[in-house]
Design an enzyme around this catalytic site. Sequence first.
Site, mmCIF file in Angstrom:
data_model
loop_
_atom_site.group_PDB
_atom_site.id
_atom_site.type_symbol
_atom_site.label_atom_id
_atom_site.label_comp_id
_atom_site.label_asym_id
_atom_site.label_seq_id
_atom_site.Cartn_x
_atom_site.Cartn_y
_atom_site.Cartn_z
ATOM 1 N N MET A 46 0.841 -1.199 0.000
ATOM 2 C CA MET A 46 0.000 0.000 0.000
ATOM 3 C C MET A 46 0.876 1.249 0.000
ATOM 4 O O MET A 46 0.409 2.341 0.368
ATOM 5 C CB MET A 46 -0.948 -0.006 1.203
ATOM 6 N N HIS A 84 8.846 1.073 3.507
ATOM 7 C CA HIS A 84 9.893 1.048 4.524
ATOM 8 C C HIS A 84 10.746 -0.195 4.307
ATOM 9 O O HIS A 84 10.509 -0.972 3.356
ATOM 10 C CB HIS A 84 9.287 1.106 5.922
ATOM 11 N N GLY A 137 10.818 -2.989 5.659
ATOM 12 C CA GLY A 137 10.088 -4.262 5.622
ATOM 13 C C GLY A 137 9.643 -4.595 4.206
ATOM 14 O O GLY A 137 9.868 -5.706 3.695
ATOM 15 N N HIS A 138 9.029 -3.620 3.542
ATOM 16 C CA HIS A 138 8.627 -3.815 2.139
ATOM 17 C C HIS A 138 9.856 -4.132 1.278
ATOM 18 O O HIS A 138 9.832 -5.028 0.428
ATOM 19 C CB HIS A 138 7.989 -2.538 1.576
ATOM 20 N N GLN A 198 5.531 -11.794 7.109
ATOM 21 C CA GLN A 198 5.074 -12.519 8.299
ATOM 22 C C GLN A 198 4.425 -11.574 9.317
ATOM 23 O O GLN A 198 3.597 -11.982 10.120
ATOM 24 C CB GLN A 198 6.279 -13.248 8.922
ATOM 25 N N ASP A 219 2.089 -9.632 8.924
ATOM 26 C CA ASP A 219 0.636 -9.789 8.808
ATOM 27 C C ASP A 219 0.328 -11.281 8.701
ATOM 28 O O ASP A 219 -0.048 -11.786 7.637
ATOM 29 C CB ASP A 219 0.124 -9.005 7.602
ATOM 30 N N GLN A 224 -3.045 -12.530 7.468
ATOM 31 C CA GLN A 224 -3.165 -12.240 6.028
ATOM 32 C C GLN A 224 -2.482 -13.338 5.213
ATOM 33 O O GLN A 224 -2.991 -13.784 4.179
ATOM 34 C CB GLN A 224 -2.534 -10.877 5.742
ATOM 35 N N SER A 259 6.216 -0.529 10.380
ATOM 36 C CA SER A 259 4.872 -0.420 9.824
ATOM 37 C C SER A 259 4.704 0.989 9.290
ATOM 38 O O SER A 259 5.221 1.950 9.886
ATOM 39 C CB SER A 259 3.829 -0.674 10.919
ATOM 40 N N SER A 260 3.978 1.108 8.188
ATOM 41 C CA SER A 260 3.697 2.448 7.652
ATOM 42 C C SER A 260 2.968 3.289 8.686
ATOM 43 O O SER A 260 3.047 4.513 8.677
ATOM 44 C CB SER A 260 2.854 2.348 6.380
HETATM 45 P P1 AMP Z 1 1.341 -2.978 3.493
HETATM 46 O O1 AMP Z 1 1.910 -1.924 2.603
HETATM 47 O O2 AMP Z 1 1.286 -2.599 4.935
HETATM 48 O O3 AMP Z 1 0.072 -3.571 2.963
HETATM 49 O O4 AMP Z 1 2.397 -4.174 3.466
HETATM 50 C C1 AMP Z 1 2.786 -4.755 2.252
HETATM 51 C C2 AMP Z 1 3.526 -6.033 2.549
HETATM 52 O O5 AMP Z 1 4.675 -5.738 3.345
HETATM 53 C C3 AMP Z 1 2.669 -7.027 3.339
HETATM 54 O O6 AMP Z 1 2.896 -8.330 2.829
HETATM 55 C C4 AMP Z 1 3.201 -6.865 4.730
HETATM 56 O O7 AMP Z 1 3.041 -8.041 5.514
HETATM 57 C C5 AMP Z 1 4.666 -6.583 4.477
HETATM 58 N N1 AMP Z 1 5.272 -5.925 5.634
HETATM 59 C C6 AMP Z 1 4.760 -4.903 6.355
HETATM 60 N N2 AMP Z 1 5.561 -4.602 7.398
HETATM 61 C C7 AMP Z 1 6.604 -5.461 7.339
HETATM 62 C C8 AMP Z 1 7.766 -5.664 8.144
HETATM 63 N N3 AMP Z 1 8.018 -4.917 9.212
HETATM 64 N N4 AMP Z 1 8.629 -6.640 7.776
HETATM 65 C C9 AMP Z 1 8.384 -7.413 6.683
HETATM 66 N N5 AMP Z 1 7.314 -7.269 5.880
HETATM 67 C C10 AMP Z 1 6.420 -6.320 6.208
#
Ligand code: AMP
Length: 271
Positions: free
Chosen positions: A21, A25, A27-28, A139, A141, A144, A176-177
């Site tokens: 979305m 960061h 994580g993405h 992981q 989420d 999800q 997290s965003s």
């Molecule tokens: P989002 O943009 O929040 O929908 O996240 C997109 C993808 O990035 C999803 O598969 C999330 O699980 C993953 N994601 C979000 N935060 C992290 C994180 N801290 N570490 C690894 N993957 C993440």
Amino acid sequence: MLDASRRWRVAGRSIGLVPTMGALHAGHLSLVEVARRENDVVVVSVFVNPIQFGPNEDLDHYPRDPARDTALLAEAEVDAIYRPPTEVMYPAGASTRVQVGAVSEPLEGKARPGHFEGVATVVTKLFAAVEPDRAYFGQKDAQQVAVIKQLVRDLDLGVEIRVGPTVREADGLALSSRNVYLSPAERKAAASLSAGLRAAAEAYAAGERDPDRLHGILTGRLDAEPLVSLEYAELVDPATFQKPGNVAVLAARVGKTRLIDNHDVALPFPG
Ligand code: AMP
């Protein structure tokens, strides 16, 4: 942009999709890095999916920074960014929704009615548009992941689901965003989520197996934080999200910000 020619589809070249979305960061980017290693072509989708947000959630305030996202993804050498406009994803009259069933019902499903229906619908549409061989999810989420694995099995979507570990700050807070919403005091208090997970993993490693005692250890840190209000904490099976199991899942409000985290307590907590 929606690319009707799907330029990324070239015969014999594997495609990895990382759905996001935006407000990217580390994580993405860790998911993008694995996708880069495992595929010939990497597509990252950036779409803030309105139908996975509840009426009182943060859709209108969700952080958006498309220029920064583009720069980060260029640096990460992705081949294409797929940014469908909302009216292309959900044109007037679109009414189909994907319901995954039991695994989507407890915990996040209960706390956020309609959330997983929105997620399953958008992921189905992203898979149809991009036609990836593999798709990458965090992981972080965990429910999800379970929902999407069930979706792919049940609808024979033929996409390999790859799961990347949760990337964390030095004090354990999962990236997290939504962390940008936290005030400095809330940011400090937010470390209690991962502290609870760490404490439960340490107790498990020391031989604790009693689910009630593990649950008490998991929630003790959060209960001690006045800025943190626990929404749920359970130890569940990672495929069904039913008790009993070893995956500790947490949701809590830190101030007004809702955060989730999880960890398999049978594994050492990282860092
Ligand atoms: P989002 O943009 O929040 O929908 O996240 C997109 C993808 O990035 C999803 O598969 C999330 O699980 C993953 N994601 C979000 N935060 C992290 C994180 N801290 N570490 C690894 N993957 C993440």
